[in-house]
Design a protein around this motif. Structure first.
Motif, PDB file in Angstrom:
ATOM      1  N   PRO A 224      19.078 -26.738   3.190  1.00  0.00           N
ATOM      2  CA  PRO A 224      17.964 -26.112   3.910  1.00  0.00           C
ATOM      3  C   PRO A 224      16.654 -26.621   3.309  1.00  0.00           C
ATOM      4  O   PRO A 224      16.488 -26.629   2.090  1.00  0.00           O
ATOM      5  CB  PRO A 224      18.140 -24.625   3.639  1.00  0.00           C
ATOM      6  N   ALA A 225      15.744 -27.065   4.166  1.00  0.00           N
ATOM      7  CA  ALA A 225      14.563 -27.769   3.659  1.00  0.00           C
ATOM      8  C   ALA A 225      13.301 -26.922   3.805  1.00  0.00           C
ATOM      9  O   ALA A 225      12.869 -26.637   4.931  1.00  0.00           O
ATOM     10  CB  ALA A 225      14.425 -29.097   4.392  1.00  0.00           C
ATOM     11  N   ARG A 226      12.743 -26.503   2.655  1.00  0.00           N
ATOM     12  CA  ARG A 226      11.441 -25.810   2.646  1.00  0.00           C
ATOM     13  C   ARG A 226      10.377 -26.785   3.105  1.00  0.00           C
ATOM     14  O   ARG A 226      10.341 -27.940   2.674  1.00  0.00           O
ATOM     15  CB  ARG A 226      11.082 -25.363   1.224  1.00  0.00           C
ATOM     16  N   GLN A 227       9.460 -26.323   3.914  1.00  0.00           N
ATOM     17  CA  GLN A 227       8.427 -27.197   4.458  1.00  0.00           C
ATOM     18  C   GLN A 227       7.077 -26.829   3.864  1.00  0.00           C
ATOM     19  O   GLN A 227       6.293 -26.044   4.432  1.00  0.00           O
ATOM     20  CB  GLN A 227       8.423 -27.107   5.989  1.00  0.00           C
ATOM     21  N   GLY A 228       6.820 -27.407   2.678  1.00  0.00           N
ATOM     22  CA  GLY A 228       5.599 -27.083   1.937  1.00  0.00           C
ATOM     23  C   GLY A 228       4.340 -27.402   2.720  1.00  0.00           C
ATOM     24  O   GLY A 228       3.373 -26.616   2.698  1.00  0.00           O
ATOM     25  N   ALA A 229       4.330 -28.510   3.407  1.00  0.00           N
ATOM     26  CA  ALA A 229       3.110 -28.907   4.109  1.00  0.00           C
ATOM     27  C   ALA A 229       2.827 -27.965   5.279  1.00  0.00           C
ATOM     28  O   ALA A 229       1.672 -27.606   5.531  1.00  0.00           O
ATOM     29  CB  ALA A 229       3.244 -30.347   4.603  1.00  0.00           C
ATOM     30  N   ILE A 230       3.896 -27.565   5.977  1.00  0.00           N
ATOM     31  CA  ILE A 230       3.686 -26.612   7.082  1.00  0.00           C
ATOM     32  C   ILE A 230       3.204 -25.282   6.519  1.00  0.00           C
ATOM     33  O   ILE A 230       2.267 -24.667   7.040  1.00  0.00           O
ATOM     34  CB  ILE A 230       4.990 -26.428   7.907  1.00  0.00           C
ATOM     35  N   ALA A 249       2.982 -29.739  12.999  1.00  0.00           N
ATOM     36  CA  ALA A 249       2.864 -31.200  13.113  1.00  0.00           C
ATOM     37  C   ALA A 249       2.728 -31.853  11.743  1.00  0.00           C
ATOM     38  O   ALA A 249       2.701 -33.084  11.633  1.00  0.00           O
ATOM     39  CB  ALA A 249       1.674 -31.559  14.000  1.00  0.00           C
ATOM     40  N   ALA A 250       2.651 -31.045  10.700  1.00  0.00           N
ATOM     41  CA  ALA A 250       2.512 -31.584   9.334  1.00  0.00           C
ATOM     42  C   ALA A 250       3.746 -32.406   8.971  1.00  0.00           C
ATOM     43  O   ALA A 250       4.812 -32.227   9.554  1.00  0.00           O
ATOM     44  CB  ALA A 250       2.335 -30.427   8.356  1.00  0.00           C
ATOM     45  N   PRO A 251       3.599 -33.304   7.994  1.00  0.00           N
ATOM     46  CA  PRO A 251       4.758 -34.109   7.577  1.00  0.00           C
ATOM     47  C   PRO A 251       5.916 -33.217   7.132  1.00  0.00           C
ATOM     48  O   PRO A 251       5.703 -32.242   6.410  1.00  0.00           O
ATOM     49  CB  PRO A 251       4.221 -34.928   6.406  1.00  0.00           C
ATOM     50  N   LEU A 252       7.116 -33.572   7.552  1.00  0.00           N
ATOM     51  CA  LEU A 252       8.285 -32.785   7.152  1.00  0.00           C
ATOM     52  C   LEU A 252       8.774 -33.261   5.792  1.00  0.00           C
ATOM     53  O   LEU A 252       8.609 -34.418   5.424  1.00  0.00           O
ATOM     54  CB  LEU A 252       9.396 -32.919   8.199  1.00  0.00           C
ATOM     55  N   ALA A 276      10.516 -24.454  14.602  1.00  0.00           N
ATOM     56  CA  ALA A 276       9.687 -23.901  13.525  1.00  0.00           C
ATOM     57  C   ALA A 276       8.523 -23.127  14.131  1.00  0.00           C
ATOM     58  O   ALA A 276       8.221 -22.002  13.720  1.00  0.00           O
ATOM     59  CB  ALA A 276       9.181 -25.034  12.624  1.00  0.00           C
ATOM     60  N   LYS A 277       7.903 -23.710  15.113  1.00  0.00           N
ATOM     61  CA  LYS A 277       6.779 -23.039  15.774  1.00  0.00           C
ATOM     62  C   LYS A 277       7.219 -21.708  16.368  1.00  0.00           C
ATOM     63  O   LYS A 277       6.565 -20.675  16.186  1.00  0.00           O
ATOM     64  CB  LYS A 277       6.219 -23.960  16.876  1.00  0.00           C
ATOM     65  N   ARG A 278       8.356 -21.747  17.048  1.00  0.00           N
ATOM     66  CA  ARG A 278       8.833 -20.511  17.688  1.00  0.00           C
ATOM     67  C   ARG A 278       9.200 -19.452  16.651  1.00  0.00           C
ATOM     68  O   ARG A 278       8.960 -18.258  16.851  1.00  0.00           O
ATOM     69  CB  ARG A 278      10.021 -20.821  18.604  1.00  0.00           C
ATOM     70  N   ALA A 279       9.789 -19.906  15.546  1.00  0.00           N
ATOM     71  CA  ALA A 279      10.172 -18.957  14.502  1.00  0.00           C
ATOM     72  C   ALA A 279       8.920 -18.363  13.848  1.00  0.00           C
ATOM     73  O   ALA A 279       8.898 -17.182  13.483  1.00  0.00           O
ATOM     74  CB  ALA A 279      11.059 -19.645  13.467  1.00  0.00           C
ATOM     75  N   ILE A 280       7.891 -19.179  13.694  1.00  0.00           N
ATOM     76  CA  ILE A 280       6.639 -18.668  13.112  1.00  0.00           C
ATOM     77  C   ILE A 280       6.043 -17.601  14.025  1.00  0.00           C
ATOM     78  O   ILE A 280       5.643 -16.519  13.566  1.00  0.00           O
ATOM     79  CB  ILE A 280       5.640 -19.836  12.885  1.00  0.00           C
ATOM     80  N   HIS A 281       6.024 -17.877  15.313  1.00  0.00           N
ATOM     81  CA  HIS A 281       5.479 -16.875  16.244  1.00  0.00           C
ATOM     82  C   HIS A 281       6.331 -15.611  16.254  1.00  0.00           C
ATOM     83  O   HIS A 281       5.800 -14.499  16.333  1.00  0.00           O
ATOM     84  CB  HIS A 281       5.365 -17.460  17.655  1.00  0.00           C
ATOM     85  N   GLN A 282       7.637 -15.803  16.151  1.00  0.00           N
ATOM     86  CA  GLN A 282       8.526 -14.633  16.107  1.00  0.00           C
ATOM     87  C   GLN A 282       8.219 -13.785  14.870  1.00  0.00           C
ATOM     88  O   GLN A 282       8.145 -12.558  14.942  1.00  0.00           O
ATOM     89  CB  GLN A 282       9.985 -15.102  16.090  1.00  0.00           C
ATOM     90  N   ALA A 283       8.017 -14.441  13.749  1.00  0.00           N
ATOM     91  CA  ALA A 283       7.726 -13.727  12.508  1.00  0.00           C
ATOM     92  C   ALA A 283       6.366 -13.030  12.593  1.00  0.00           C
ATOM     93  O   ALA A 283       6.218 -11.867  12.191  1.00  0.00           O
ATOM     94  CB  ALA A 283       7.762 -14.703  11.330  1.00  0.00           C
ATOM     95  N   LEU A 284       5.392 -13.747  13.125  1.00  0.00           N
ATOM     96  CA  LEU A 284       4.044 -13.171  13.227  1.00  0.00           C
ATOM     97  C   LEU A 284       4.040 -11.912  14.085  1.00  0.00           C
ATOM     98  O   LEU A 284       3.334 -10.942  13.784  1.00  0.00           O
ATOM     99  CB  LEU A 284       3.078 -14.208  13.834  1.00  0.00           C
TER     100      LEU A 284
END
Lengths: 291, 822
Positions: A224-230, A249-252, A276-284
């Motif tokens: 599982p890859a943490r996305q520090g830049a995002i 859109a940040a580097p993965l 990722a975008k959808r999961a972020i909106h779901q969390a928000l």
């Protein structure tokens, strides 16, 4: 038998199980058997013995922790996670993920511990546990226990931080605060089939701004890859449509997308960003609206 | 011959057209069916096959010593032994495919992953598997080719040295004058390439057989789930040098077949040889991964250089196309598919000028079997893509364009350019019904609203029109190979009045879930005046006790016509015998006798009647009481062979009546596409079916559902993908080959119209294959979502990524379609 001949033992305690695993280097634990039995049937792995831990009550408890979180036994089955009122109440995302996992036959047998120890890149729980900042409790010799953060537990494809002779004992999850939210989104080949892209997100809002975030992608690499830049791009932002789209859109990081008969690497990476975008909106959406 | 024959009045209420409960279901649902794997024989051994891990390799030394030395291993069988003991299986193909050498086990080379190389027989199934692992096979790897077009390159590796190139069959089929049409049309629409992908069916039961070569009688008993046993017998008999009269085929219950279980004959032959060698019965039960990898796949077909002449008013004149059908490594049932598509040459349309340059190619992939919709569904899909693409490119309404080009209701029987007769139908009415059930206008409104509001979703509405041609004229085999002594078709049935007046029926079919016991009981009961529940239709197939002919079996959408046609004929013969005996006993004439509720009585005189048990008594146990001329005239054992009224097709012009009946499907689908991901949700799915007179609507409905689910699965999920380099099958199990399940299939709305066939004995049409309608329908829905001027849907298989790519195709990208107007 479909499998090659092998030995089988059903120890009466976790201590006995770890002792057996230590003394038989070719042995593997058998919990729900949803992966290892298939591998054995295909004769695709050398396993001398199965140590059946599926009936060890010690591994099958779902407990409330004093801080309001959960301790989930490694031997708890998906169907139990999905239906436990305590899980529903405290961390409904865990119940939802268990409830949507593959099909009813697998949910009736498969276990949380099996899922995370296998660490198949498409496994459901590893990205979620990393996003939730879970702690993996590991049983060693006798009553010995050690804890590993989920972020360090998943080592590579089909590999985790267990040493020979160890078993996962339980997964400890912190409670979710009112200003925290979790998102989990998956693109599947079909309803009960492989995932092509998976994203799990935990975040905390402080007033109008995102104060902390963990964005984790599955299906795209050895672990599982943490996305520090995002995550960095999200911090301090308000979580609006445009800012989230810009953030994903940040580097993965930490990914090694490979193609197969279902999807190309390019598509997987693009879908990882979408999910990722959808999961972020779901969390928000779960965080308390700013006053 | 008709069940409504005025001379045969019956009192019992007719059950034809009613959903009589399936008599088979009780045993099947309670686990009391008998499938091949349920069969046990004394001293039986279990076979396991050593299979090729390579797509193409020369076989070197094979060492079976370690396996044979294992305690409990009975025997092994290698390709070298098979070569010494047997002839290659006969080939249907003319030159060059006729030179192919196909044996029960690989001889000299392996040509696809999973090809059986060595058979091992042992005391238990597990031991056979363990012993198979101990067999050592040396392979010298050869380059593999899996691409249907690349295999034609002069530099491609050759699969069969006896042929010398990777072509099994090649011919041109042309009717009308396509060159004239292309010259005179107002528009010519050209399409570079359309690709029909490789997928298959998923019978619940894999292949299985218990085979015993009896030393005492020299009879080989085969208790298998082969679905066309007499075809298997015709292949096996000359190969192993045994007369067909000594091949005893039996099956009871079969868990689905879909055409794939026609080509199990090589493996059954291997079991026969192994049984003879070991002196024991041999049980073969295929594992699922073996079935998926190496039993039989559906045909992949690539269409290139398509040219379509269209008039300004939307009349489509025909098409010109090159078709490359990929048979895999061996021909087996092929090249019959090379002609079978021409049963539906113009598809659902009044196309007059057709030319198909057909090439059957060979590649290092699993051989094909005649999978559900066989050979027609590829062709029908191509035509539906043509019609759909023409509509989009030239700006015609897809509904109106179809209606304009369908044969109209008053044109039936509609003669196709190649001399087939579409027996009955009304496609415009079916389409109207489908649009109404789908709420077509409502969805068009919703689609426009969504386009206005954006939101990342778009809707596509698609129509698919297909045919299920049933009851083959086997004479069409002569169009691929003029030397084949096949023509016509037929099926046998035997209906008997038993000792105490019971009615017993046996059939030549080998049902796999189609409910033959039920519909045969309905049919025979109607004629004899007996409730279907009082008729004993013997389950399954048995060459020792059932009536059969060379065409016997269950395949190619024909039981409702051929099987029931035979049952009708046999029942009518029995009816006439009963009337003769009753008339004799009651002092009446046969035409005064009517049959009802198990009694033969004089019409209008309730006092003068004799129950069937009395008839049986007079013929079987009291025969001296009958006048000799009556006793000589009856047996109460009535066999009838139904023969459809076919003639031999014309080999020169490739014309003739190739099939008797044409069932039709019109499907309408509404899909919602996620623009960011290409993920598709089916919001609405409507299937309208027309299959003539419905003997049992519930059985028809079940087959409509099955065929729709199969096509939806293939369109979205199911695909056999081979690695271009290694020739390995990348989707060789259910992890990667996602067979559709209930959760993948949307709610199906079904509707029907009935256009009784004037050609069949009962007005029914064969059905169940379904024409692959969902493939056409979903492609049209994707095309509709993409709109005019955009990307073109050119593949049957459209998983999320492919849809995503179509949505992203750049407007300046080279288009696979070109329109020339004059």
């Amino acid at each position: 038998m479909l499998a090659r001949p092998l030995k089988y033992a059903r120890p009466a305690s976790v201590a006995e199980a770890t002792a057996l695993l230590r003394s038989h280097p070719g042995a593997r634990p058998l919990a729900g058997g949803q992966s290892i039995v298939n591998v054995l049937k295909l004769r695709a792995a050398e396993v001398d013995a199965l140590i059946d831990i599926s009936r060890l009550e010690e591994l099958r408890t779902i407990a409330a922790t004093p801080d309001g979180g959960l301790e989930l036994g490694a031997g708890v089955r998906y169907v139990e996670l999905a239906s436990a009122p305590l899980v529903r109440e405290r961390l409904p995302i865990v119940a939802d993920v268990a409830d949507g996992l593959v099909d009813v036959q697998v949910r009736n047998r498969g276990t949380l511990g099996g899922n995370i120890c296998l660490n198949d890149p498409t496994s459901n729980f590893p990205p979620l546990l990393v996003a939730l900042g879970a702690t993996i409790r590991i049983a060693g010799a006798g009553a010995e226990r050690r804890s590993v953060p989920a972020g360090d537990f998943f080592v590579g494809p089909y590999r985790c931080a267990l040493e020979p002779g160890e078993l996962v004992h339980s997964v400890v999850l912190a409670p979710l605060g009112g200003d925290e939210g979790v998102g989990y989104q998956t693109l599947q080949l079909a309803r009960d089939s492989w995932a092509l892209a998976r994203a799990a997100v935990w975040l905390r809002r402080d007033g109008d701004a995102i104060a902390d975030a963990r964005v984790v992608l599955g299906c795209l690499g050895p672990r599982p890859a943490r996305q520090g830049a995002i995550e960095a791009a999200l911090l301090g932002g308000g979580g609006g449509e445009a800012s989230v789209s810009a953030a994903v859109a940040a580097p993965l990081e930490g990914i090694d997308a490979v193609g197969d008969s279902h999807a190309s690497p390019e598509y997987r990476v693009e879908m990882a960003r979408v999910y990722a975008k959808r999961a972020i909106h779901q969390a928000l959406a779960q965080t308390e609206a700013p006053a | 011959m008709s069940v409504q024959d005025a001379a045969a009045p019956t009192k019992a209420a007719s059950t034809i057209g009613t959903p009589v409960r399936r008599v088979e279901d009780k045993r099947l649902l309670q686990g009391q069916g008998t499938f091949s794997d349920d069969v046990w024989m004394k001293r039986m051994g279990y076979v396991h096959f050593v299979r090729s891990p390579h797509a193409h390799a020369r076989i070197g030394d094979i060492d079976v010593a370690r396996a044979e030395a294992m305690e409990g291993v009975y025997a092994t069988l290698t390709g070298a032994e098979v070569e010494a003991m047997t002839e290659p299986f006969m080939q249907i193909a003319p030159e060059p495919g006729s030179r192919m050498e196909d044996y029960a086990l690989a001889v000299g080379k392996v040509r696809f992953v999973g090809e059986p190389v060595v058979a091992v027989l042992a005391e238990t199934r597990a031991l056979a598997r363990d012993a198979a692992e101990a067999v050592e096979v040396e392979y010298e790897l050869l380059e593999a080719v899996v691409d249907s077009l690349a295999t034609l390159s002069p530099t491609a590796p050759v699969l069969h040295e006896t042929i010398g190139k990777n072509i099994g069959y090649q011919d041109t089929y042309a009717w009308g004058d396509i060159d004239w049409a292309l010259e005179h049309a107002d528009h010519v629409v050209s399409i570079d390439k359309l690709h029909f992908h490789r997928f298959s069916s998923t019978p619940l039961e894999c292949n299985a057989a218990v085979v015993n070569w009896d030393r005492g009688t020299d009879v080989i008993e085969v208790r298998s789930n082969n679905q066309m046993p007499q075809f298997a017998a015709m292949f096996i008999s000359p190969a192993i040098g045994m007369p067909t009269s000594k091949l005893h085929f039996v099956s009871q219950d079969i868990g689905g077949a879909f055409g794939l279980k026609i080509t199990s004959y090589p493996t059954i032959a291997a079991c026969m040889l192994l049984s003879r060698k070991a002196g024991r019965p041999v049980k073969w039960t295929e594992y699922r991964s073996e079935a998926v990898t190496a039993s039989a796949h559906g045909n992949e077909r690539t269409f290139t250089d398509i040219k379509v002449p269209v008039m300004a008013d939307g009349t489509i004149l025909g098409f010109d196309v090159k078709a490359y059908d990929d048979a895999g490594a061996f021909m087996r049932y092929e090249p019959l598919g090379g002609v079978i598509w021409s049963q539906v040459a113009p598809g659902c349309y009044r196309l007059k000028h057709l030319r198909v340059e057909y090439t059957q190619v060979l590649t290092n992939k699993c051989p094909c079997g005649p999978n559900r919709g066989y050979s027609r569904l590829q062709h029908l899909w191509m035509i539906e893509r043509i019609v759909d693409i023409v509509a989009h490119e030239l700006g015609f309404d897809p509904v109106e364009l179809r209606k304009k080009n369908y044969p109209q209701a008053d044109e039936y029987p509609y003669e196709t350019p190649n001399g087939c007769f579409y027996d009955s139908g009304d496609l415009p009415r079916m389409l109207d019904l489908g649009l109404e059930l789908a709420d077509y206008d409502g969805w068009r409104t919703r689609q426009a609203e969504l386009k206005e509001s954006g939101g990342g979703k778009r809707i596509g509405i698609g129509i698919g029109s297909t045919l299920d041609s049933g009851t083959n004229n086997f004479g069409q085999a002569r169009l691929v190979n003029e030397h084949l002594p096949f023509s016509g078709n037929g099926e046998a049935a035997h209906v008997k009045l038993d000792l105490y007046g019971e009615i017993a029926v046996n059939l030549g079919s080998s049902p796999q879930g189609q409910g033959h016991e039920t519909t045969a009981a309905q049919t025979v009961g109607e004629i004899l005046g007996v409730a279907p529940t009082d008729i004993h239709v013997k389950a399954g197939y048995d060459t020792a006790s059932h009536a059969y002919v060379g065409f016997s079996g269950t395949y190619a959408s024909q039981f409702a016509v051929t099987g029931l046609g035979a049952a009708i004929g046999a029942a009518e013969k029995l009816r006439d015998e009963i009337r003769l005996v009753a008339a004799t006993a009651l002092g009446a004439t046969p035409d005064e006798i009517e049959l009802a509720d198990g009694v033969a009585g004089v019409r209008g005189d309730e006092e003068r009647a004799i129950p069937f048990i009395g008839i049986a008594n007079l013929v079987y146990t009291n025969v001296a009481a009958l006048p000799p001329e009556v006793a000589d005239a009856v047996s109460l054992n009535c066999r009838y062979v139904y023969r459809p009224p076919f003639e031999i097709p014309d080999i020169e012009t490739k014309t003739g009546e190739l099939t008797l009946t044409y069932a039709a499907q019109i499907h309408v689908a509404v899909v919602e596409i996620d623009e960011e991901t290409g993920h598709t949700e089916i919001l609405k799915y409507v299937a309208i079916d027309e299959c003539g007179r419905r003997i049992n609507p519930q059985i028809v409905e079940g087959q409509v559902h099955g065929a729709a689910a199969h096509g939806i699965g293939a369109a979205l999920h199911e695909s056999f993908v081979y690695d271009e380099e290694s020739g390995q099958l990348l989707s060789g199990n259910f992890y990667d080959y996602h067979a559709a399940t209930a959760v993948d299939v949307p709610l199906l709305l079904t509707g029907e119209i009935e256009c009784p066939s004037p050609r069949s004995p009962n007005g029914a049409k064969g059905m169940g294959e379904g024409g692959g309608a969902p493939l056409s329908t979903l492609c049209a829905a994707f095309q509709d979502a993409l709109g005019a001027g955009g990307a073109v849907v050119t593949d049957t298989h459209n998983p999320s990524e492919r849809v995503w790519r179509l949505l992203r195709e750049r407007s300046d990208a080279p288009r696979p379609v070109e329109v020339v107007s004059r």
